[in-house]
Design an enzyme around this catalytic site. Sequence first.
Site, PDB file in Angstrom:
ATOM      1  N   ALA A  66       0.593  -1.481  -0.343  1.00 30.47           N
ATOM      2  CA  ALA A  66      -0.214  -0.025  -0.195  1.00 30.47           C
ATOM      3  C   ALA A  66       0.792   1.281   0.002  1.00 30.47           C
ATOM      4  CB  ALA A  66      -0.582   0.043   1.690  1.00 30.47           C
TER       5      ALA A  66
ATOM      6  N   GLY B  30       1.106  -5.790   1.513  1.00 29.19           N
ATOM      7  CA  GLY B  30      -0.205  -5.598  -0.576  1.00 29.19           C
ATOM      8  C   GLY B  30       0.278  -6.311  -1.209  1.00 29.19           C
TER       9      GLY B  30
ATOM     10  N   GLU C  71       0.179  -9.862  -0.764  1.00 27.69           N
ATOM     11  CA  GLU C  71      -1.371 -10.126  -0.588  1.00 27.69           C
ATOM     12  C   GLU C  71      -1.727 -10.464  -2.165  1.00 27.69           C
ATOM     13  OE1 GLU C  71      -3.332  -8.137   3.134  1.00 27.69           O
ATOM     14  OE2 GLU C  71      -2.193  -7.175   2.198  1.00 27.69           O
TER      15      GLU C  71
ATOM     16  N   GLU D 143       3.383  -5.942   7.877  1.00 26.36           N
ATOM     17  CA  GLU D 143       2.317  -4.755   8.471  1.00 26.36           C
ATOM     18  C   GLU D 143       2.029  -3.874  10.353  1.00 26.36           C
ATOM     19  OE1 GLU D 143       0.321  -5.765   4.780  1.00 26.36           O
ATOM     20  OE2 GLU D 143       1.435  -6.705   6.415  1.00 26.36           O
TER      21      GLU D 143
END
Length: 255
Positions: A61, A105, A108, A128
Site C-alpha cells: 500500500a 499488499g 497479498e 504491516e
Amino acid sequence: MIRHELRGHTAFITIDNPPANTWTPDSLRALEALLAELNADRSVYAAVLTGAGEKFFSAGADLKSFAGDKVLARHFIARFGAAFEALMNARFVTIAAINGYAMGGGLECSLSCDIRIAEEHAQMALPEPAVGLLPAGCGTQMLPWLVGEGWAKRIILTNERVDAPTALRIGLVQEMVDKGKGLEAAAALAERVATLSPRAIEYCKGLIHNARNGIPRRAGLSLERERFMDLFDHVDQAEGVNAFLEKRKPEWKNS
C-alpha cells in the site's frame, strides 16, 4: 497504474507504479474493473501478474494515501478486499510472477493468485504490524491456508522476511526461477492451462475453493459429482473426448 495486454488466451497484467509498484485506491479499482472485463471475455483462459521493472513485484500500500485518516483507511482497505477477492475468484487461472520484493499488499496480491512463481532474488513479507497495521488484504486468511499456521504466524507475528528458496520450501510459491525468468515461466504455465478445457478448469477451481472455505466434505463431494455432470451441458465436453479418441488436439469453444 495497471497495464495489460492479451496474447492468445493469456492476459498479462503489470503493476506499474514506480518506483516500488505500490497500490493506490485507483489502481486497486482498476484491477477490479479489469478482472470483471476479463471474466466476461470467454477467450481468456489464464492471467499472469507481475511488477514493472526488475526490483519490485509490489511493495504494498501507498501509506501516504490514508496516513492518519480513518475514513480514507476504511475506503482503502475496502478497495484492497474487493480487488483481491475478485482476483481470487476469477474464472480463469491466475499466476503471479514475483519478480522482486513482494511486501504487504504486494504479497497479498500474489496470495490471491492460484499459482506463484518467484525469481531467485525475490523477498516476501507481511510487515504491516511494524507500522501499527495488519494485513487486511486477505493476508491473515490466505497465508495459513498455503503455508500452515506455524509459518503464517512466524511471518506475520515476527515480521520475518522470506527469501525465494524458503518460500519454495514452505509452499508459499510453487516454483523458483533465475532472475528475469519469472514472466517466461509463468507464460509457459499459462500455455499449459490453454490446452485444458476452460470450463472444466473453472469448475475445478471453484471446487478447490469450496474445500478451502470450509464446505463440509460430504457437500463438497456431492457438488463435485454435480459439476462433473454439468460439463455435459457444454460442447467442450464432447470435443475433449472426441479429440482424445481421434488422436488430435481439442479445439475449445468455452461457450
